[in-house]
Structure formats: C-alpha cells, structure tokens
Motif scaffolding. Structure first.
Motif, PDB file in Angstrom:
ATOM      1  N   GLU A   1      44.385  42.754  29.813  1.00 40.51           N
ATOM      2  CA  GLU A   1      45.614  43.081  29.300  1.00 40.51           C
ATOM      3  C   GLU A   1      45.900  42.251  28.131  1.00 40.51           C
ATOM      4  O   GLU A   1      45.820  41.097  28.250  1.00 40.51           O
TER       5      GLU A   1
ATOM      6  N   ARG B   1      47.891  36.825  36.114  1.00 42.11           N
ATOM      7  CA  ARG B   1      47.139  36.022  37.006  1.00 42.11           C
ATOM      8  C   ARG B   1      46.129  35.179  36.083  1.00 42.11           C
ATOM      9  O   ARG B   1      45.090  35.896  35.869  1.00 42.11           O
TER      10      ARG B   1
ATOM     11  N   ILE C   1      42.622  35.567  37.766  1.00 40.07           N
ATOM     12  CA  ILE C   1      41.980  36.830  37.429  1.00 40.07           C
ATOM     13  C   ILE C   1      41.251  36.754  35.939  1.00 40.07           C
ATOM     14  O   ILE C   1      40.129  37.289  35.669  1.00 40.07           O
TER      15      ILE C   1
ATOM     16  N   SER D   1      39.577  45.899  38.364  1.00 40.68           N
ATOM     17  CA  SER D   1      39.794  47.006  37.499  1.00 40.68           C
ATOM     18  C   SER D   1      40.805  47.883  38.740  1.00 40.68           C
ATOM     19  O   SER D   1      41.828  48.371  38.381  1.00 40.68           O
TER      20      SER D   1
ATOM     21  N   LEU E   1      44.047  46.046  39.286  1.00 45.36           N
ATOM     22  CA  LEU E   1      45.272  46.125  38.316  1.00 45.36           C
ATOM     23  C   LEU E   1      45.546  47.423  38.173  1.00 45.36           C
ATOM     24  O   LEU E   1      46.833  47.532  38.116  1.00 45.36           O
TER      25      LEU E   1
ATOM     26  N   THR F   1      47.796  48.214  41.163  1.00 42.52           N
ATOM     27  CA  THR F   1      48.951  47.633  41.156  1.00 42.52           C
ATOM     28  C   THR F   1      50.132  48.301  40.026  1.00 42.52           C
ATOM     29  O   THR F   1      51.150  48.414  40.384  1.00 42.52           O
ATOM     30  N   HIS F   2      49.483  48.550  39.005  1.00 45.98           N
ATOM     31  CA  HIS F   2      50.475  49.215  37.711  1.00 45.98           C
ATOM     32  C   HIS F   2      50.924  50.500  38.382  1.00 45.98           C
ATOM     33  O   HIS F   2      52.028  50.838  38.338  1.00 45.98           O
TER      34      HIS F   2
ATOM     35  N   ALA G   1      45.438  45.647  46.189  1.00 44.35           N
ATOM     36  CA  ALA G   1      46.784  45.736  45.709  1.00 44.35           C
ATOM     37  C   ALA G   1      47.775  46.034  46.656  1.00 44.35           C
ATOM     38  O   ALA G   1      48.972  45.901  46.701  1.00 44.35           O
TER      39      ALA G   1
END
Length: 682
Positions: free
Chosen positions: A5, A20, A23, A58, A61, A64-65, A226
């Motif tokens: 990110e 994080r 991570i 991956s 994340l 989660t998004h 997640a």
C-alpha cells in the motif's frame, strides 16, 4: 504478488489506522526468501514458499478492503476497485516486462527469443501462469527457466482480483449481508480449491502449481483471516494470541530451511507456509507485546517491505539473463548470484520511487473517469506486445550460420574443429536440440518412471552376433552408430536404455530421492542378459557422481568403482565393454554458437575440462581389478584433439546439448565403433 500500500499522495505508507507494520515486515521476509533462493543460497532450499506468503497477505488485505466497502457502502464500486488495482500493479510490471524483452534480445541467444517473446505476450495478456502450465514447466527443477517465469504469481493474483470482488458481492446478497454466513461460503470454496490442488498434484503437477483454481485457496485462507479478525471473537483480544505470530514465524523459518526442490509442492505441503503466515497475521493483530511486531517493524525490514513488489519484479531477470548469457546449465557462482540479488535492491528502489509510487497518485488517472485507467492499462499491454513483436521480427532476421560452407569430413582421430558455423551445418542450430536417436521416437528408451526391462531388437541377419546396449541416455547416444551396424547386417542390436539410470550396481537417486524404478529396471535387464547370453554387452553412462545416492564427497570415484565392479562380476558369460563417456561441454552448443558464428573456438571446451578424470580412473580400476576380461572402449579421440573437443567437425554438429551426441554425428561413427567391437566379437 500484490504491491504494498502507498498513500494517494505518493509517499510510502506511514503508520496510520489500519496500517500493519508487521505485515510490511512479513512482506520483506517473503521477498528476501524468494530472492535468496533464486540467488542460489542452498541453506534456504525452501525459499520459494515466499510466494505463498504473499498470496496469504494479498488475500487478507484485499478481503479486508472489500469487506470494509460492503460494510460502509453496502456495495463494491467495481470500477474504482479495478482502476486502483491496475494503477498499483500494472505500471511497474509492464515496464519491467518490456525492458526484459529488450535485454533478452541484446544478451541472450537468438534461439531463446521465441520463448522470451511468447512469455512476454502471455504476461501482457495477464495469463503467464497458464502459459507455463501448458508448457509443463517444472518451476522447482527447470534448468532453462523463462525470464518471465516469476510473473506466474502475478497472473494468479490478477485473476483472483478479477473474480473475488464479484464473489463477495454475490455472497453478501445471497447471505443477506451476514459476514458469518459469507465466511462459511468462503471457507467452503477455499476447501474445494485446496482439495483440487491435492488431487491435481497426482494428475498434472504443472497445472496444480500454476492454475488459479488450485492456488486460490492460499488467497482464500488470507480472506478467512480477514473475516476472523472482524468477527469479534474474544480470544483475539487476549495478549496470549500474540504468541501465534512467534509460532508462525518459527514455522515459516522451519519450512524455508527444510523444504527443497524434491518436496512435493504445492499439494498439502503448501498448507504449512500458508498456515504459518495466517498465524503471523492473526497473532500480529493481538494486543500487548507478546507478538513479533517489534521484530518485523525494524527499519531495514520496513524498507524492503515497501519495495518488495518492485524487488520481486526485477530480481528474476537479473538472475536469468546473465546466466543465459554464459550459455551453460551450470549455475552462476554463488558470489555472482548474490551480487546480482543485491543489485536488485537499488534497482527496485528506483522502480518504486519513479514508477510504482508516482503512478498510483497520478492525478490524470485518479481524477478522471475510471475508464481512462483501463485505457492506459490496455495501451501499456499493447506496448509490451508491440515491443515483443518487434524483437521477434528482429530475431528472425538474425542469421544462425555464417555465409561460408564447410566440406564434410570423414571420421578421423584428433580432428580439427571448424572455426565458423557453416551455412551447410548438419543439423542446423535451430534443429540441433531435437536431433535425437530414433530410439526415443520408437518408444524403446525408457522414461524415468518406466521400469519395463524389455528391450527393442533390430537387425535381420540371424547369424550376426547379438549386442546388448545397456545404460542411460549417454548409452542411447551410441544407438545410431550401432543401428547402422545392425542395418548393415554386422550385428543384431538389443537396446536397453533408461533416462538418468546408470547400469552400475549402486544405489542411485533422482530429484533427490531414491531411484527405485532404476533399480527395478536394471535388475530386470541383468536378468535378461543372464537368460539370453548375448555376444557382447556395451555399458554406457553419464559421468555424474551426483547420481549416486550415498556418494563420498571426498572420493566420488569410490562408489562408481564399486558399482561398476559389481556389475561386471554379475554378468556371467558375455563379453563386456565399457564405453568411455563423451566429453561434457561447458556451454550449450546451439546457444553459444548462435552468438559466435565466426569464432566457434569460444564455445569449444578445453580437453582438460571435458572429462571427469576421477570417474575415468574409477572405471579403469574396476576393469583392471576384475578377472572378467571386460574391455574399455575409448572413442574420444574421434571428437577431441590435443587441445579441445570441438562442437563442429567438418559440417557436422557433434553435440545436441552439453553432453549428448547428435544423431547425425553418432551415425557417422559406425565404422570407428565397428573397429572397436569387431575384435571382441571374434
């Protein structure tokens, strides 16, 4: 693997709500495992699992998004999602792909350009993983890997990103916005993918390795993490949960040191690094100081984590292209490989600073309609395809021979090599790799997994002496010469050859494991020799001590000598002759000659480096120590002179690869072979 990110403003992701650092540090560990593994650090023999770590990250994340979007807005804005993914992933990936094609054209053999171009186009179309699956690529054992082979994991992720948002959106609609029910649905799909992976391993390993359906479970596990961290389970708030991070880190380290190229992978074994990564992500979210966040948050790991995507992209071409430019199958010296791995770091930083970071925040794309990002991505992909096509056309114009011809040369001792690549070379450089003995096409040469000891017999003269050819592919290299003699009525030939299987009575290995099918096949052939009592048994072997299961590193010739001695003593009755092995070239003949059309001597191996002297002595000692009357046939004087073992003699290519004769040259050796074996048949 996904790009880390970055802020919309273009700077590296700072500590912020949801960030994080553990991570980020985990990304660093994953990419370092991969880079060091590809740099030849043998102690990290399982470093390839770094890609599996990326898959889990991956999946975590991105899920989660998407869950946050569903919770906040009740829907997924697909256009915005795909545009943002494209801006993160594609610019760096496609730029590196285009530059890789150009670099391959400059430094690699023109014979490899077709493979490079096809790989580049598959990458530009986002299906490199399926290209490698269709090519039956063995990722862990490939000796001439594609410069785009590392893009397979990007293909998996790009295809996953294409389907995953729609699956979650439909799941939320069907499950009436219940995350718990959607989690059950995702768990079911993940289990099905894992089962497909395990089953496919026994059917088609390349497809199990490279296809989305058989690898999606790894990203699915990240997705389940997640869901879990959003579930509100009480145990997640316990400081002791942080111990999972340490357990996961220990498990990942254990896998990296214990797995190797012989590990059956993926399949169930991939569950170990996946579970370890999941444990680290779960443990890293726990409160308190019992997890590994402090260790993973150190500045060097945060830096490597930030550039991990760019580092993954650039490190592989840096290893493959210089190695290909040496025209050899031998790996680069460790010091050179590590230097190339280290060089990848500043190059990755430049790619990160100049491409990866700026494009994600490029206002022209962010502030316009999402279709503009799609149009730019399509244009970039077409640019890679166009570059690849241009390189392919340029490569097609490159000549694979000089303008001069060479006269055929009769077989003679101490031959002089031809100093240029003749226009009438036989076979031509583009065909030499396929110039195999007909015993392969006729199904008479056994594969590594075939233990059928029955031989194939040729020769119509019932009165001619019976000759058994016994050994591995180097024995099979002599089949064309012996086939000529059989067609002339001088012998009857019974061929018994098997891939990578020595005729020596010694425990052997293949791919790091006991070679049981070799043992069974060899015993079967020995029984046939005992029953049929041929007039002559010719033993042929590739001089490679690594074939022996328990070879003495200090004295590799000892096991070789003992194995040959035992074989000679077991053959009771027939005359036996041991064929001296052919020279081993240091460079791939066709690749090297294609770059040295007027200076073939640059490719020829010096005579003092062409043979394994310790194994030659071992064979001579075994023959001398037994009273079987075995002979030693040395035909090397017909393809080596006092200084070198040339790749071209007259207008004939001698070698089809580093250590096999071409069928064309072998057929021309029929009379020298007859002069050697005729006295033994008297």
């Amino acid at each position: 693997m996904a790009a880390p990110e970055v802020r919309e403003g273009g700077a590296a992701a700072p500590p912020r709500p949801g960030f994080r650092p553990d991570i980020q540090g985990l990304r660093a560990i994953a990419v370092l495992l991969v880079v060091l593994f590809h740099s030849g650090v043998e102690v990290l023999s399982g470093g390839y699992v770094g890609v599996d770590v990326f898959f889990v990250i991956s999946g975590f994340l991105i899920t989660t998004h998407l869950l946050q979007s569903l919770e906040r807005e009740g829907r997924i804005r697909f256009g915005r999602f795909y545009a943002k993914r494209a801006r993160r992933i594609l610019p760096a990936a496609l730029l590196v792909a285009g530059l890789t094609v150009v670099a391959a054209w400059l430094w690699m053999s023109p014979l490899l350009l077709r493979k490079v171009v096809v790989g580049a186009i598959a990458t530009a179309l986002y299906v490199p993983n399926y290209f490698f699956a269709a090519e039956d690529t063995n990722y862990l054992a490939e000796t001439t890997p594609s410069v785009f082979q590392h893009y397979w994991s990007l293909g998996i992720e790009e295809q996953f990103y294409l389907l995953w948002p729609a699956l979650l959106a439909v799941g939320f609609w069907l499950c009436r916005r219940s995350e718990r029910r959607v989690m059950v649905l995702v768990a079911g799909l993940t289990a099905v993918s894992f089962l497909a992976c395990v089953v496919m391993m026994s059917v088609a390993q390349p497809w199990a390795f490279f296809s989305l359906p058989t690898r999606a479970w790894e990203l699915g596990v990240g997705g389940l993490v997640a869901f879990l961290l959003r579930s509100g389970a009480r145990w997640l708030d316990s400081p002791r949960t942080g111990l999972l991070a340490w357990a996961g880190l220990a498990g990942l380290v254990a896998v990296a040191f214990s797995f190797d190229e012989g590990t059956v992978f993926p399949g169930w074994t991939a569950a170990l690094p996946v579970a370890a990564t999941a444990a680290m992500i779960i443990g890293g979210a726990a409160p308190g100081s019992m997890h590994a966040t402090a260790l993973l948050s150190v500045r060097p790991l945060q830096f490597i984590g930030a550039i991990s995507y760019s580092l993954y992209l650039v490190h592989w071409p840096l290893q493959v292209i210089p190695h290909a430019a040496t025209f050899t199958e031998q790996p680069l010296p460790l010091a050179q490989s590590l230097a190339l791995g280290a060089l990848a770091v500043p190059l990755a930083w430049l790619l990160y600073r100049l491409v990866e970071r700026p494009v994600i925040s490029w206002s022209v794309l962010r502030e316009r309609r999402q279709w503009l990002t799609g149009l730019a991505a399509a244009a970039a992909s077409l640019a890679v395809v166009a570059t690849s096509t241009g390189v392919a056309l340029a490569g097609a114009q490159q000549s694979l021979a000089s303008e001069r011809s060479a006269a055929p040369t009769p077989q003679a001792v101490e031959p002089e090599g031809t100093a240029f690549v003749p226009a009438n070379l036989s076979p031509g450089l583009d065909d030499v790799a396929e110039d195999n003995p007909s015993v392969y096409a006729e199904g008479c040469h056994r594969s590594t997994h075939d233990d059928d000891p029955s031989g194939c017999r040729i020769g119509d003269n019932a009165e001619a002496p019976l000759v058994f050819l016994f050994g591995d592919s180097h024995a099979a290299s002599w089949y064309p010469a012996l086939e000529q003699l059989a067609e002339q009525g001088k012998i009857r030939l019974d061929t018994n050859t098997k891939n990578s299987c020595l005729p020596l009575d010694v425990e052997q290995q293949y791919m790091g494991r006991p070679f049981d099918s070799c043992t069974q096949w060899r015993e079967g052939v020995m029984q046939r020799i005992d029953e049929e009592q041929p007039d002559l048994v010719l033993l042929g072997s590739y001089h490679n001590p690594e074939r022996l299961l328990d070879a003495d590193e200090d004295d590799p010739g000892a096991g070789w000598r003992d194995g040959l001695t035992s074989t000679l003593e077991q053959i009771d009755g027939p005359q036996v002759a041991v064929l001296q092995d052919v020279p081993t070239q240091q460079r791939k003949p066709d690749h090297c000659l294609a770059k040295n059309l007027e200076r073939t001597d640059r490719c020829d191996v010096p005579r003092e480096l062409a043979f394994q002297d310790d194994l030659l002595r071992a064979e001579e000692d075994a023959i001398a120590e037994t009273d079987t009357g075995a002979a030693h046939l040395d035909l090397s004087r017909y393809f080596c002179n006092a200084e070198s073992c040339p790749m071209i003699i007259g207008n004939t290519m001698v070698f089809r690869d580093n250590h096999h004769l071409t069928e064309t040259f072998s057929r021309q050796m029929d009379q020298p072979m007859w002069e050697e074996i005729e006295p033994l048949l008297a």
